[in-house]
Design an enzyme around this catalytic site. Sequence first.
Site, short mmCIF file in Angstrom:
data_model
loop_
_atom_site.label_atom_id
_atom_site.label_comp_id
_atom_site.label_asym_id
_atom_site.label_seq_id
_atom_site.Cartn_x
_atom_site.Cartn_y
_atom_site.Cartn_z
N SER A 51 -13.01 -6.19 4.79
CA SER A 51 -12.69 -5.02 5.61
C SER A 51 -12.90 -5.27 7.10
O SER A 51 -13.86 -5.93 7.51
CB SER A 51 -13.58 -3.86 5.17
OG SER A 51 -13.54 -2.83 6.12
N GLU B 115 -14.08 -3.21 8.91
CA GLU B 115 -15.37 -2.58 9.20
C GLU B 115 -16.45 -3.65 9.45
O GLU B 115 -17.43 -3.41 10.14
CB GLU B 115 -15.74 -1.68 8.02
CG GLU B 115 -16.92 -0.77 8.20
CD GLU B 115 -16.74 0.36 9.21
OE1 GLU B 115 -15.60 0.68 9.57
OE2 GLU B 115 -17.76 0.92 9.64
N TYR C 117 -22.17 -0.09 4.21
CA TYR C 117 -20.89 -0.52 3.61
C TYR C 117 -20.45 -1.84 4.23
O TYR C 117 -20.10 -2.80 3.53
CB TYR C 117 -19.83 0.56 3.84
CG TYR C 117 -18.41 0.11 3.55
CD1 TYR C 117 -17.92 0.07 2.26
CD2 TYR C 117 -17.55 -0.29 4.59
CE1 TYR C 117 -16.62 -0.34 1.99
CE2 TYR C 117 -16.25 -0.70 4.33
CZ TYR C 117 -15.78 -0.72 3.03
OH TYR C 117 -14.49 -1.14 2.78
P1 NAP Z 1 -10.53 3.76 -2.92
O1 NAP Z 1 -9.26 4.58 -2.95
O2 NAP Z 1 -11.80 4.41 -2.53
O3 NAP Z 1 -10.68 3.10 -4.38
C1 NAP Z 1 -11.87 2.50 -4.79
C2 NAP Z 1 -11.71 2.06 -6.23
O4 NAP Z 1 -12.93 1.43 -6.66
C3 NAP Z 1 -11.43 3.21 -7.20
O5 NAP Z 1 -10.53 2.78 -8.19
C4 NAP Z 1 -12.81 3.45 -7.81
O6 NAP Z 1 -12.78 4.04 -9.09
C5 NAP Z 1 -13.31 2.01 -7.91
N1 NAP Z 1 -14.76 1.93 -8.08
C6 NAP Z 1 -15.71 2.50 -7.31
N2 NAP Z 1 -16.94 2.23 -7.79
C7 NAP Z 1 -16.75 1.46 -8.90
C8 NAP Z 1 -17.63 0.89 -9.86
N3 NAP Z 1 -18.95 1.05 -9.78
N4 NAP Z 1 -17.10 0.16 -10.87
C9 NAP Z 1 -15.76 0.02 -10.98
N5 NAP Z 1 -14.87 0.55 -10.11
C10 NAP Z 1 -15.36 1.27 -9.09
O7 NAP Z 1 -10.34 2.50 -1.98
P2 NAP Z 1 -9.00 1.87 -1.33
O8 NAP Z 1 -8.72 2.57 -0.05
O9 NAP Z 1 -7.96 1.76 -2.37
O10 NAP Z 1 -9.53 0.41 -0.93
C11 NAP Z 1 -9.49 -0.66 -1.86
C12 NAP Z 1 -10.48 -1.71 -1.45
O11 NAP Z 1 -10.17 -2.19 -0.14
C13 NAP Z 1 -11.93 -1.25 -1.38
O12 NAP Z 1 -12.74 -2.35 -1.74
C14 NAP Z 1 -12.16 -0.94 0.10
O13 NAP Z 1 -13.51 -1.07 0.42
C15 NAP Z 1 -11.30 -2.01 0.73
N6 NAP Z 1 -10.71 -1.70 2.03
C16 NAP Z 1 -9.99 -0.57 2.20
C17 NAP Z 1 -9.39 -0.32 3.42
C18 NAP Z 1 -8.58 0.93 3.65
O14 NAP Z 1 -8.32 1.25 4.82
N7 NAP Z 1 -8.13 1.61 2.61
C19 NAP Z 1 -9.50 -1.26 4.46
C20 NAP Z 1 -10.22 -2.43 4.23
C21 NAP Z 1 -10.80 -2.65 3.00
P3 NAP Z 1 -12.71 5.66 -9.27
O15 NAP Z 1 -11.27 6.04 -9.07
O16 NAP Z 1 -13.20 5.86 -10.64
O17 NAP Z 1 -13.60 6.25 -8.21
O1 G4F Z 2 -11.28 7.56 7.67
P1 G4F Z 2 -12.64 7.02 7.83
O2 G4F Z 2 -13.70 7.57 6.94
O3 G4F Z 2 -12.51 5.45 7.68
P2 G4F Z 2 -13.44 4.22 8.12
O4 G4F Z 2 -14.84 4.64 8.30
O5 G4F Z 2 -12.78 3.56 9.28
O6 G4F Z 2 -13.39 3.29 6.83
C1 G4F Z 2 -12.15 3.04 6.18
O7 G4F Z 2 -11.55 1.89 6.74
C2 G4F Z 2 -12.30 0.67 6.57
C3 G4F Z 2 -11.49 -0.45 7.25
O8 G4F Z 2 -11.85 -0.50 8.60
C4 G4F Z 2 -12.44 0.42 5.08
F1 G4F Z 2 -13.08 -0.75 4.86
C5 G4F Z 2 -13.21 1.57 4.44
O9 G4F Z 2 -13.28 1.34 3.02
C6 G4F Z 2 -12.45 2.86 4.69
O10 G4F Z 2 -11.21 2.80 3.98
O11 G4F Z 2 -13.13 7.22 9.33
C7 G4F Z 2 -12.37 6.78 10.43
C8 G4F Z 2 -12.99 7.28 11.72
C9 G4F Z 2 -14.50 6.99 11.83
O12 G4F Z 2 -14.78 6.52 13.11
C10 G4F Z 2 -15.16 8.34 11.62
O13 G4F Z 2 -16.41 8.49 12.27
O14 G4F Z 2 -12.88 8.70 11.75
C11 G4F Z 2 -14.11 9.24 12.20
N1 G4F Z 2 -14.19 10.62 11.73
C12 G4F Z 2 -14.27 11.72 12.54
N2 G4F Z 2 -14.38 12.83 11.81
C13 G4F Z 2 -14.25 11.03 10.46
C14 G4F Z 2 -14.37 12.42 10.50
N3 G4F Z 2 -14.21 10.36 9.29
C15 G4F Z 2 -14.27 11.07 8.14
N4 G4F Z 2 -14.19 10.39 6.96
N5 G4F Z 2 -14.40 12.43 8.14
C16 G4F Z 2 -14.45 13.17 9.29
O15 G4F Z 2 -14.57 14.39 9.27
#
Ligand code: NAP
Ligand code: G4F
Length: 341
Positions: A130, A132, A153
Amino acid sequence: MKTAFITGITGQDGSYLAELLLDKGYTVHGLIRRASTFNTDRIDHLYRDFHDPEARVYLHYGDLSVSGQLTDLLHGIKPDEIYHLGAQSHVRVSFDMPEYTGDITGLGTLRLLEAIRRTGIKTRFYQASSSEMFGAAPPPQSERTPFQPQSPYAAAKVYAYYIVKNYREAYNLFACNGILFNHESPRRGETFVTRKITRAATRIMLGMQEKLYLGNMEAKRDWGFAGDYVEAQWLMLQQDSPDDFVIALGETHSVREFVEKVFQKLDMDYKEHVEIDPKYFRPTEVDVLLGDSSKARKILGWNPKVSFDRLVDMMIKADMELAKKEKTLLDAGHNINGRIA
Ligand code: NAP
Ligand code: G4F
């Protein structure tokens, strides 16, 4: 026909990746958690009963905290490719549940790598790293930028990143880190900020909600479309040798800009509806993420198709449809789930 194993198949990325792999002719196995409610909404359209000879999606109960079972699953399935997307993926929640996040998001990766090593299966491994992890490092961030994690995280993801590199070097595994910047879609979890905003704005427009409470509106993110990003995950595992890649659109916008844009597109003034609630601030914040994905564009030939503006339109359109359905139910006297992130 290739076989893939996806952890996190029920999540945003897992559902898009499963679609992509099925289109390419793969058989897809996914790890799902047992829950007292259904948690397969995002993949229900892909699933066919396993008695059906046409079925190509198989779901297995399990959890990233249980290593023996992961080993048995991999031994039985012997996938050609493993996409490890499962994680406790919410940054704010990781401050509330740091130990759990370390266990699932950090050690979960080690458990899978160990399962590969112990079973000796020949496979390729993708780790969902990530942006992050860059944390406080100044933008733009690339594969050469040192990590400065700012949350439990991010610290867990940094551990996972390095253990992938270590297993690649120590045991000659084909293992890649995709360092993905934020990617969103109509399937994004409703507690992440973009989806929280499009859900709230569309409900406000239809008179079903009055206020939207947010935290830090000055944070900036490089937001792209999840469907484009899962293609990069697949491309990484099709190369001749394993490597790590940054995946990003390459433009950054503040949360405030995102809110303003969404409300403007709906002919509303966000200032009349948005309020700050300190509950949503994080003890330490990542101020600016802006990715340099030139390596992936050159080596993988990765080329995202959906612009930031189109992504916003896509999310508004889908959430407007959802809000209209909810309103129809409400007007007919039914209860709906009015929970707000
Ligand atoms: P997400 O929608 O939150 O999905 C997370 C998945 O992990 C869900 O299928 C969840 O299952 C499963 N999971 C959580 N805890 C688990 C456990 N203990 N055992 C088995 N499965 C478990 O995340 P996403 O946005 O698709 O992201 C996918 C991956 O990319 C994650 O690793 C995230 O950290 C990483 N990532 C995401 C972003 C982004 O912007 N989306 C960016 C960089 C990296 P349930 O449905 O049962 O909760
Ligand atoms: O949407 P967010 O919660 O995403 P964040 O923290 O950037 O993390 C996501 O992206 C990562 C990749 O860079 C992934 F690895 C991670 O798994 C996840 O998918 O928050 C984005 C920004 C933050 O700066 C947060 O402080 O939005 C700001 N924010 C402001 N108000 C909020 C809120 N975030 C959330 N979730 N809820 C609010 O009310």
